[in-house]
Design a protein around this motif. Structure first.
Motif, PDB file in Angstrom:
ATOM      1  N   GLU A 233       0.820  -1.210   0.000  1.00 32.13           N
ATOM      2  CA  GLU A 233       0.000   0.000   0.000  1.00 32.13           C
ATOM      3  C   GLU A 233       0.852   1.258   0.000  1.00 32.13           C
ATOM      4  N   VAL A 234       2.150   1.099   0.113  1.00 26.86           N
ATOM      5  CA  VAL A 234       3.083   2.201  -0.098  1.00 26.86           C
ATOM      6  C   VAL A 234       3.973   1.794  -1.263  1.00 26.86           C
ATOM      7  N   LEU A 235       4.159   2.685  -2.223  1.00 26.35           N
ATOM      8  CA  LEU A 235       4.921   2.360  -3.427  1.00 26.35           C
ATOM      9  C   LEU A 235       6.361   2.846  -3.275  1.00 26.35           C
ATOM     10  N   PRO A 236       7.339   1.927  -3.187  1.00 30.27           N
ATOM     11  CA  PRO A 236       8.743   2.349  -3.080  1.00 30.27           C
ATOM     12  C   PRO A 236       9.173   3.234  -4.246  1.00 30.27           C
ATOM     13  N   GLY A 237       8.579   3.011  -5.424  1.00 28.91           N
ATOM     14  CA  GLY A 237       8.935   3.813  -6.592  1.00 28.91           C
ATOM     15  C   GLY A 237       8.571   5.274  -6.450  1.00 28.91           C
ATOM     16  N   LYS A 238       7.625   5.592  -5.550  1.00 27.97           N
ATOM     17  CA  LYS A 238       7.214   6.978  -5.335  1.00 27.97           C
ATOM     18  C   LYS A 238       8.054   7.648  -4.248  1.00 27.97           C
ATOM     19  N   ALA A 239       8.888   6.873  -3.559  1.00 27.32           N
ATOM     20  CA  ALA A 239       9.627   7.407  -2.412  1.00 27.32           C
ATOM     21  C   ALA A 239      10.896   8.135  -2.813  1.00 27.32           C
ATOM     22  N   ALA A 240      11.308   8.003  -4.080  1.00 31.10           N
ATOM     23  CA  ALA A 240      12.587   8.582  -4.493  1.00 31.10           C
ATOM     24  C   ALA A 240      12.631  10.094  -4.296  1.00 31.10           C
ATOM     25  N   GLY A 241      11.531  10.766  -4.583  1.00 31.98           N
ATOM     26  CA  GLY A 241      11.530  12.226  -4.461  1.00 31.98           C
ATOM     27  C   GLY A 241      10.986  12.726  -3.148  1.00 31.98           C
ATOM     28  N   VAL A 242      10.858  11.839  -2.153  1.00 34.95           N
ATOM     29  CA  VAL A 242      10.287  12.212  -0.859  1.00 34.95           C
ATOM     30  C   VAL A 242      11.388  12.299   0.189  1.00 34.95           C
ATOM     31  N   LYS A 243      11.341  13.343   1.009  1.00 35.85           N
ATOM     32  CA  LYS A 243      12.328  13.486   2.071  1.00 35.85           C
ATOM     33  C   LYS A 243      11.933  12.594   3.243  1.00 35.85           C
ATOM     34  N   LEU A 244      12.687  11.532   3.438  1.00 38.97           N
ATOM     35  CA  LEU A 244      12.430  10.585   4.515  1.00 38.97           C
ATOM     36  C   LEU A 244      13.366  10.864   5.688  1.00 38.97           C
ATOM     37  N   PRO A 245      13.004  10.412   6.882  1.00 40.77           N
ATOM     38  CA  PRO A 245      13.889  10.602   8.040  1.00 40.77           C
ATOM     39  C   PRO A 245      15.277  10.009   7.782  1.00 40.77           C
ATOM     40  N   GLU A 246      16.286  10.628   8.337  1.00 45.75           N
ATOM     41  CA  GLU A 246      17.660  10.184   8.128  1.00 45.75           C
ATOM     42  C   GLU A 246      17.849   8.746   8.599  1.00 45.75           C
ATOM     43  N   GLY A 247      18.534   7.947   7.769  1.00 50.94           N
ATOM     44  CA  GLY A 247      18.826   6.567   8.119  1.00 50.94           C
ATOM     45  C   GLY A 247      17.807   5.559   7.633  1.00 50.94           C
ATOM     46  N   VAL A 248      16.698   6.014   7.014  1.00 52.17           N
ATOM     47  CA  VAL A 248      15.677   5.093   6.520  1.00 52.17           C
ATOM     48  C   VAL A 248      16.160   4.471   5.210  1.00 52.17           C
ATOM     49  N   GLU A 249      16.302   3.150   5.199  1.00 47.58           N
ATOM     50  CA  GLU A 249      16.787   2.449   4.017  1.00 47.58           C
ATOM     51  C   GLU A 249      15.654   1.752   3.260  1.00 47.58           C
ATOM     52  N   GLU A 250      14.707   1.216   3.982  1.00 49.38           N
ATOM     53  CA  GLU A 250      13.604   0.500   3.331  1.00 49.38           C
ATOM     54  C   GLU A 250      12.286   1.192   3.662  1.00 49.38           C
ATOM     55  N   GLU A 253       5.068   0.417   5.160  1.00 54.01           N
ATOM     56  CA  GLU A 253       3.787   1.092   5.343  1.00 54.01           C
ATOM     57  C   GLU A 253       3.826   2.188   6.417  1.00 54.01           C
ATOM     58  N   PHE A 254       4.795   2.131   7.312  1.00 54.70           N
ATOM     59  CA  PHE A 254       4.904   3.178   8.330  1.00 54.70           C
ATOM     60  C   PHE A 254       5.065   4.554   7.681  1.00 54.70           C
ATOM     61  N   TYR A 255       5.756   4.588   6.529  1.00 55.19           N
ATOM     62  CA  TYR A 255       6.042   5.852   5.861  1.00 55.19           C
ATOM     63  C   TYR A 255       5.011   6.201   4.785  1.00 55.19           C
ATOM     64  N   LEU A 256       3.912   5.469   4.743  1.00 55.93           N
ATOM     65  CA  LEU A 256       2.883   5.730   3.733  1.00 55.93           C
ATOM     66  C   LEU A 256       2.405   7.181   3.731  1.00 55.93           C
ATOM     67  N   PRO A 257       2.115   7.811   4.895  1.00 56.51           N
ATOM     68  CA  PRO A 257       1.629   9.196   4.850  1.00 56.51           C
ATOM     69  C   PRO A 257       2.667  10.200   4.338  1.00 56.51           C
ATOM     70  N   ALA A 310       8.581  15.676  14.817  1.00 52.13           N
ATOM     71  CA  ALA A 310       7.408  16.399  15.319  1.00 52.13           C
ATOM     72  C   ALA A 310       6.417  16.723  14.210  1.00 52.13           C
ATOM     73  N   ASP A 311       6.898  16.811  12.952  1.00 57.41           N
ATOM     74  CA  ASP A 311       6.009  17.153  11.839  1.00 57.41           C
ATOM     75  C   ASP A 311       5.541  15.927  11.063  1.00 57.41           C
ATOM     76  N   PHE A 312       5.704  14.738  11.643  1.00 55.25           N
ATOM     77  CA  PHE A 312       5.281  13.513  10.944  1.00 55.25           C
ATOM     78  C   PHE A 312       3.767  13.557  10.730  1.00 55.25           C
ATOM     79  N   PRO A 313       3.300  13.272   9.505  1.00 52.44           N
ATOM     80  CA  PRO A 313       1.854  13.362   9.226  1.00 52.44           C
ATOM     81  C   PRO A 313       1.060  12.271   9.944  1.00 52.44           C
ATOM     82  N   VAL A 314      -0.206  12.548  10.176  1.00 49.49           N
ATOM     83  CA  VAL A 314      -1.091  11.595  10.851  1.00 49.49           C
ATOM     84  C   VAL A 314      -1.359  10.412   9.927  1.00 49.49           C
ATOM     85  N   PRO A 315      -1.134   9.171  10.393  1.00 51.51           N
ATOM     86  CA  PRO A 315      -1.264   7.996   9.519  1.00 51.51           C
ATOM     87  C   PRO A 315      -2.673   7.417   9.456  1.00 51.51           C
ATOM     88  N   TYR A 316      -3.650   8.138   9.966  1.00 53.77           N
ATOM     89  CA  TYR A 316      -5.013   7.601   9.976  1.00 53.77           C
ATOM     90  C   TYR A 316      -6.020   8.716   9.710  1.00 53.77           C
TER      91      TYR A 316
END
Length: 407
Positions: A233-250, A253-257, A310-316
């Motif tokens: 339900e989360v597409l890894p192919g869409k994550a390339a242009g998204v700023k993820l928390p430092e150290g996230v390798e994979e 679904e936690f990062y879906l929002p 602190a700015d992590f989006p609400v996942p629900y």
């Protein structure tokens, strides 16, 4: 029994009002009457039905009982994820598969050129499953790919696309969401498919497509085409242009929002001609409130510990967002939370006496009613034993005539 329900004037008015898309008050039905009404509506409206309830155990009970009331209906459970909201843990593979199967069933109504289900499905979901944000429908549809015999496409491009859809490479495909590559042969198991599929190429041309048994590797059936849908339900192919928390390798679904900012739920996948049935609205709202309170506490603790930005989006979706989403669909509460006066249909049902496992006393009552000429329908998990007891009452039937039986 369904034919008896469908003959009721109150039921016929209800079906006509729902077919016209009317917003109706709750039916205030007894719990035992809700699935028979659902099964009758499915027959008459011939549309997909989403049944919402408060807890997972109640949802699984309803799903099990549906096998009796709607045995010909495709039945699908839409589960809640294993981790709590804001809990950084993996979703179970079975949870992923079941959720994606439900989403694919509904998405097929929106995919041009793809056949719709022969029979409208019934999907059962607890409220936390529906609150959980999912892949937006538009992105799901854009990601789905239809492969056909004799199609020209480079195998390497398929492999790259599948990785972007969340499929995992494997030496041998043994579970949904995996693919393998051996020369001009690609194996892939889409979560919506009952079996993995082998695609053989002649150069860049799709030569054969066939479903196979993963245990024996033998062909189950040849196919003319295959729809490959997202494996997560989360597409890894869409994550390339998204700023993820430092150290996230994979990306999971936690990062879906973060990867998919648009709020979406299974309700967004429901086709225009569909029906949402709510078991008990008050019970759902109460559970949703508990879930939100728990999520807020966990969020605050995680931010304080430094494990969540602190700015992590609400996942629900909050209860108010979920309820607003309901207004875009034809929906009806089977319980009494939104009921005004008692619905005419509810008056057709009344609780009977409780026997507490005393089958002989129950059979005695059946015999009395049969001799009085009453029509009786028995629904039970102990039908075999009751048949034996009934057979001992020679000459008694449901209408007081010889030769009757319990079915």
């Amino acid at each position: 029994m369904l034919s008896a329900i469908r003959s009721l004037k109150a039921y016929q008015r209800l079906a006509a009002d729902l077919s016209a898309g009317m917003l109706l008050p709750g039916l205030a039905l007894l719990r035992s009457a809700r699935l028979p009404i659902l099964a009758a509506l499915r027959q008459d409206l011939s549309c997909p039905i989403l049944l919402l309830t408060d807890r997972a155990d109640r949802a699984l009970t309803l799903l099990d009982e549906l096998s009796f009331w709607a045995p010909d209906a495709p039945r699908q459970y839409f589960p809640e994820p294993n981790p709590l909201f804001y809990e950084q843990a993996a979703w179970g593979s079975l949870t992923r598969r079941d959720r994606l199967q439900a989403l694919t069933l509904l998405a097929s109504y929106h995919l041009p050129g793809w056949p719709k289900p022969e029979k409208p499905p019934v999907i059962v979901a607890p409220v936390r499953a529906v609150m959980t944000r999912t892949l937006p429908r538009r992105e799901f549809l854009k990601a789905a790919r239809l492969l056909k015999l004799n199609q020209q496409i480079a195998p390497d491009s398929l492999l790259r696309a599948w990785v972007g859809l969340g499929y995992q490479p494997a030496d041998t495909v043994v579970e949904p969401g995996q693919f393998s590559h051996r020369g001009g042969i690609l194996d892939v198991w889409a979560p919506s498919e009952p079996n993995p599929v082998r695609i053989e190429f002649f150069g860049d041309e799709v030569d054969t497509i066939r479903a196979f048994n993963p245990a024996t590797q033998r062909t189950v059936r040849p196919l003319d085409e295959l729809l490959v849908t997202p494996a997560r339900e989360v597409l890894p192919g869409k994550a390339a242009g998204v700023k993820l928390p430092e150290g996230v390798e994979e990306v999971d679904e936690f990062y879906l929002p973060l990867v998919h900012p648009a709020h979406a739920s299974i309700l967004d996948y429901m086709p225009q001609k569909s029906l949402v049935l709510v078991d008990d609205l008050d019970a759902m709202q109460a559970i949703a409130a508990e879930i939100e309170e728990q999520a807020v506490r966990l969020r605050e603790e995680s931010i304080a510990e430094g494990t969540l930005p602190a700015d992590f989006p609400v996942p629900y979706l909050s209860w108010s967002e979920l309820f607003d989403s309901l207004s875009g669909h034809t929906w009806l509460e089977l319980g009494r939370s939104t009921a005004g006066e008692t619905h005419d249909l509810a008056e057709a049902f009344a609780p009977g006496p409780r026997y507490g496992g005393r089958l002989k006393a129950f059979i005695d009552t059946l015999e009395q009613n049969a001799r009085a000429g009453s029509r009786q329908v028995v629904v039970s998990r102990q039908v075999s034993r009751m048949k034996e007891l009934w057979a001992e009452r020679e000459g008694i039937t449901e209408a007081g005539k010889p030769g009757g039986e319990i079915r």
